[in-house]
Design a protein around this motif. Structure first.
Motif, PDB file in Angstrom:
ATOM      1  N   ARG A  92      11.902  -8.422  15.031  1.00  0.00           N
ATOM      2  CA  ARG A  92      11.260  -9.712  14.766  1.00  0.00           C
ATOM      3  C   ARG A  92      12.285 -10.780  14.410  1.00  0.00           C
ATOM      4  N   ARG A  93      13.329 -10.368  13.661  1.00  0.00           N
ATOM      5  CA  ARG A  93      14.368 -11.333  13.307  1.00  0.00           C
ATOM      6  C   ARG A  93      15.169 -11.746  14.529  1.00  0.00           C
ATOM      7  N   ASP A  94      15.529 -10.781  15.402  1.00  0.00           N
ATOM      8  CA  ASP A  94      16.298 -11.116  16.600  1.00  0.00           C
ATOM      9  C   ASP A  94      15.479 -11.979  17.554  1.00  0.00           C
ATOM     10  N   ALA A  95      14.168 -11.810  17.545  1.00  0.00           N
ATOM     11  CA  ALA A  95      13.313 -12.616  18.436  1.00  0.00           C
ATOM     12  C   ALA A  95      13.093 -14.027  17.902  1.00  0.00           C
ATOM     13  N   GLY A  96      13.628 -14.322  16.712  1.00  0.00           N
ATOM     14  CA  GLY A  96      13.476 -15.675  16.155  1.00  0.00           C
ATOM     15  C   GLY A  96      12.180 -15.878  15.404  1.00  0.00           C
ATOM     16  N   ASP A  97      11.448 -14.783  15.055  1.00  0.00           N
ATOM     17  CA  ASP A  97      10.180 -14.918  14.341  1.00  0.00           C
ATOM     18  C   ASP A  97      10.361 -14.917  12.835  1.00  0.00           C
ATOM     19  N   GLY A  98      11.607 -14.858  12.354  1.00  0.00           N
ATOM     20  CA  GLY A  98      11.853 -14.843  10.918  1.00  0.00           C
ATOM     21  C   GLY A  98      11.760 -13.434  10.351  1.00  0.00           C
ATOM     22  N   LEU A  99      11.848 -13.340   9.031  1.00  0.00           N
ATOM     23  CA  LEU A  99      11.825 -12.055   8.347  1.00  0.00           C
ATOM     24  C   LEU A  99      10.398 -11.535   8.253  1.00  0.00           C
ATOM     25  N   PHE A 100      10.184 -10.308   8.683  1.00  0.00           N
ATOM     26  CA  PHE A 100       8.856  -9.680   8.635  1.00  0.00           C
ATOM     27  C   PHE A 100       8.698  -9.054   7.262  1.00  0.00           C
ATOM     28  N   MET A 101       7.799  -9.609   6.439  1.00  0.00           N
ATOM     29  CA  MET A 101       7.605  -9.152   5.069  1.00  0.00           C
ATOM     30  C   MET A 101       6.413  -8.203   5.019  1.00  0.00           C
ATOM     31  N   LEU A 102       6.577  -7.074   4.305  1.00  0.00           N
ATOM     32  CA  LEU A 102       5.530  -6.080   4.158  1.00  0.00           C
ATOM     33  C   LEU A 102       4.864  -6.259   2.798  1.00  0.00           C
ATOM     34  N   GLU A 103       3.553  -6.169   2.776  1.00  0.00           N
ATOM     35  CA  GLU A 103       2.803  -6.293   1.531  1.00  0.00           C
ATOM     36  C   GLU A 103       1.715  -5.209   1.512  1.00  0.00           C
ATOM     37  N   PRO A 104       1.574  -4.461   0.424  1.00  0.00           N
ATOM     38  CA  PRO A 104       2.399  -4.524  -0.787  1.00  0.00           C
ATOM     39  C   PRO A 104       3.767  -3.868  -0.558  1.00  0.00           C
ATOM     40  N   ARG A 105       4.744  -4.309  -1.291  1.00  0.00           N
ATOM     41  CA  ARG A 105       6.090  -3.771  -1.122  1.00  0.00           C
ATOM     42  C   ARG A 105       6.171  -2.363  -1.706  1.00  0.00           C
ATOM     43  N   GLY A 106       7.218  -1.691  -1.318  1.00  0.00           N
ATOM     44  CA  GLY A 106       7.427  -0.347  -1.828  1.00  0.00           C
ATOM     45  C   GLY A 106       7.774   0.628  -0.713  1.00  0.00           C
ATOM     46  N   VAL A 107       8.383   1.734  -1.106  1.00  0.00           N
ATOM     47  CA  VAL A 107       8.785   2.758  -0.136  1.00  0.00           C
ATOM     48  C   VAL A 107       7.686   3.811  -0.080  1.00  0.00           C
ATOM     49  N   ARG A 108       7.144   4.020   1.120  1.00  0.00           N
ATOM     50  CA  ARG A 108       6.096   5.014   1.320  1.00  0.00           C
ATOM     51  C   ARG A 108       6.442   5.854   2.551  1.00  0.00           C
ATOM     52  N   GLU A 109       5.786   6.958   2.668  1.00  0.00           N
ATOM     53  CA  GLU A 109       6.079   7.858   3.784  1.00  0.00           C
ATOM     54  C   GLU A 109       5.634   7.248   5.102  1.00  0.00           C
ATOM     55  N   ARG A 110       4.500   6.581   5.127  1.00  0.00           N
ATOM     56  CA  ARG A 110       3.974   5.971   6.338  1.00  0.00           C
ATOM     57  C   ARG A 110       3.420   4.583   6.006  1.00  0.00           C
ATOM     58  N   TYR A 111       3.481   3.722   7.043  1.00  0.00           N
ATOM     59  CA  TYR A 111       2.963   2.361   6.881  1.00  0.00           C
ATOM     60  C   TYR A 111       1.992   2.061   8.038  1.00  0.00           C
TER      61      TYR A 111
END
Length: 709
Positions: free
Chosen positions: A116-135
């Motif tokens: 997404r960043r290389d395509a010029g769409d900006g930073l892709f933010m995940l909500e809620p934040r945190g490290v999980r096994e699957r998203y």
């Protein structure tokens, strides 16, 4: 008579008994029919909701097919094109939107963010934040609106309710619904998920599905307004509630506005359906007592039966009375018709305007004396003749004289020339209208004929006089213009011829004073000074006279003027020329008008200059420029003047004070009067010796309202 009464009461009792028995049996039959109709409507509505959800499923399947057909994840533009092609607002109005949820592990999330960043769409933010096994992050959501930024990037897999439906869709390969929940936008509703696999063909085993899952196509369904937005109409007599009973409990999905769980005596019918992994119970409630359309007919029949019984009893008693009243009414109507006919005949006979009644062929059926006088024939001679035959030229509109039918209640007017029996041609004004009545009547149109010959001739004479008057005015205007040019030439000639001898007098007087100064005594020098002063005064008078004559000849340019600013500038110039004087000057703010700026400036210079000049000998001198109503006023407390001689003020070279007291040429106020009159206004003055003077004037445009203090 007594037997008749008993028979009437017996008939009434029997009729009421029969109507009651019929009403009871028919009412029970209609109640059963109403219950069956209620159940049928409920079943049909439940099936309609299932069909609408099936359409939503097909739209999600289309999104799955788009992913399966693409070599890689579809771009945002491709996803937007697919959703736009569905035309959600018209084809699927109950669907809030369609999005794509990517099934990611931590490494896959990092790759997605880099892409997404290389395509010029900006930073892709995940909500809620945190490290999980699957998203389960929402990557695309269409159509976009103000709330879309809060949806993109949300991890659906982090919510247990959503994850349950997502896992069920993944493991089964079918579309699944969530339990009722709160949507990301804050509304209550449910979500529909369809799994997307890496292969075009759906995996067979559950383990393969888990390995090949790429994500889900999801769609939110907002509970509030779902029925109306989806085009599912709930009948006015039917209320609906949907309850999710999948897990043994009851979770409300939606309810129509008229559903009342506490309503007593209402009929309720429930339908249970299993839809996309959830079990829903539809509770249908009648908002009013069940009744089929035949109930109203039964009530009407009962009312009619009772009324017929009562009327049958009253008919015989009222027949004689009704007949008597009918005969009386007929007599009154006949008398009214005769009076109306007589009024019409009188109006025809005594009217000063000619009237004719025409048949369908345009022939005269009847006429009045005024029409006979206009045509020069008797009323008997007019009857039966064609009305159109009395006119010189044919009618421009045939319907105007009755030869063709026209629109009812519309008066057709025309001016035509009528030839009398003696050959005289008269100008007449026709007003024709259709007469309402029987189609078989021999009279269909009334035409009013007014002789306007004298009026037309008078109007022609007035127009001729107007043309003559315009010619005279044009001639007088040319003469006045020529006179003004001659006067202008005369003024320049006089000024030139007068200035030549004046220059000679002044020149030779100056030479005498300079060369023979020693020879002339003091009295001679005084005589020469008086001669030169008189010549200079004569030259100034010629300049003033020429200046006054130019006021009436110059080009007039009207524009908005700020009189307060002009007056302030004139007072400032007067203070500069006589800085030793102390004068209290008051000027109202916001004084405005329309006029020629040069002329109005000249007017203020003369009036304020006079006030400045004639207050020279007054201690505590005061000058004011104000407005009273539509009048502008210049006031001072100076020398003033005798009101008896006020008429001389505005005449050229008229002075009310001696020259040795106040200097001037006597043409300033004459110029002021010409300026005011050229603006279409008026001027007047009042004063008293030693008590000051007031000059008030108006211009063509009234001054603006005085601002509040």
């Amino acid at each position: 008579m007594r037997r008749g009464h008993l028979l009437a009461f017996l008939v009434l009792a029997v009729a009421l008994l029969l109507v009651t028995l019929y009403a009871r049996s028919a009412g029970e039959r209609e109640r059963l029919l109403a219950e069956a109709s209620f159940v049928s409507d409920a079943e049909q509505l439940a099936d309609t909701i299932r069909q609408r959800l099936l359409q939503y499923e097909l739209s999600l399947r289309g999104g799955v097919a788009l992913h399966s057909a693409a070599a890689d994840t579809p771009t945002r533009r491709q996803w937007r094109g697919y959703v736009d092609g569905l035309d959600l607002g018209r084809q699927l109005p109950g669907l809030q939107g369609i999005g794509y949820v990517a099934y990611l592990d931590p490494a896959g999330l990092v790759r997605l963010q880099m892409q997404r960043r290389d395509a010029g769409d900006g930073l892709f933010m995940l909500e809620p934040r945190g490290v999980r096994e699957r998203y389960g992050a929402i990557v695309y959501y269409e159509p976009e609106d103000a709330a879309s930024p809060t949806v993109i990037g949300y991890d659906q897999y982090s919510d247990p309710v959503r994850r349950t439906a997502m896992d069920a869709a993944r493991d089964s390969g079918d579309v699944h619904l969530t339990a009722p929940l709160t949507l990301r936008r804050g509304d209550a509703g449910v979500l529909m998920f369809a799994p997307v696999y890496r292969t075009a063909r759906q995996p067979v085993s559950q383990a393969a599905r888990q390995q090949l899952l790429e994500g889900w196509v999801h769609a939110p369904l907002r509970t509030e307004g779902f029925l109306g937005a989806s085009g599912i109409r709930v009948d006015s007599g039917l209320a609906l509630r949907i309850v999710d009973i999948t897990d043994g409990g009851e979770q409300a999905v939606l309810a129509s506005s008229r559903f009342d769980s506490e309503r007593q005596g209402a009929s309720v019918h429930s339908v249970i359906q299993t839809l996309y992994g959830r079990t829903w119970r539809y509770d249908f409630q009648s908002t009013s007592a069940l009744a089929s359309p035949g109930i109203n007919e039964l009530r009407i029949t009962l009312g009619v039966g009772i009324a017929a019984s009562l009327l049958l009893f009253a008919v015989v008693m009222t027949l004689a009375h009704t007949q008597s009243r009918a005969e009386t009414l007929a007599a009154r109507l006949s008398d009214s018709y005769r009076r109306s006919e007589q009024r019409f005949r009188n109006a025809m006979h005594y009217s000063a305007i000619g009237m004719v009644l025409l048949d369908r062929n345009g022939a005269i059926v009847e006429s009045n004396p005024a029409m006979a006088d206009i045509a020069g024939l008797s009323q008997t001679a007019l009857s039966g003749t064609l009305f159109e035959g009395y006119f010189v030229e044919p009618a421009a509109s045939p319907g105007a004289t009755g030869t063709l039918p026209a629109v009812a209640d519309v008066v057709q007017r025309s001016d035509r020339c009528l030839r009398r029996q003696d050959g005289d041609v008269r100008e007449v004004h026709l007003a024709s209208t259709l007469l309402p009545g029987d189609t078989l009547s021999d009279v269909v149109r009334l035409v009013q004929v007014e002789d306007v010959t004298e009026r037309v001739r008078a109007e022609a004479e007035v127009r001729a006089l107007n043309r003559t008057l315009e010619s005279r005015v044009e001639k007088r205007t040319r003469e006045l213009t020529r006179a003004n040019h001659e006067l202008e030439s005369f003024a320049y000639i006089v000024s030139h011829d007068l200035r030549a001898p004046l220059r000679s007098i002044d020149g030779f007087s100056r030479i005498l004073s300079e060369r023979y100064h020693q020879t002339l005594d003091v009295q001679g020098q005084d005589y020469l000074a008086r001669v030169r002063n008189a010549a200079a005064r004569m030259d100034a008078l010629i300049d003033a006279l020429l200046k006054m004559s130019r006021i009436s000849r110059g080009e007039f340019r009207r524009m908005p003027l700020d009189l307060s600013r002009m007056a302030s500038e004139v007072i400032a110039e007067l203070r500069q020329t006589d800085p030793a004087r102390l004068v209290d000057v008051s000027i109202d703010p916001g004084l405005g008008a329309e006029g020629d700026a040069v002329l109005v400036r000249n007017l203020l210079e003369n009036l304020l200059g006079n006030a400045w000049k004639f207050t020279a000998g007054t201690p505590e001198a005061r000058i004011a420029f104000v407005r009273e109503g539509d009048w502008f006023e210049v006031r001072d407390n100076g020398a003033g003047f005798d009101a008896e001689y006020a008429g001389k003020l505005f005449r050229p070279f008229q002075r009310l004070h001696r020259e040795d007291e106040y200097t001037g040429h006597g043409v300033g106020l004459a110029s002021v009067k010409r300026i005011v009159e050229r603006h279409g206004g008026s001027i007047e003055a009042e004063g008293a010796p030693g008590r000051g003077a007031t000059f008030r004037f108006t211009l063509a445009m009234p001054p603006a309202p005085r601002p509040a203090d």
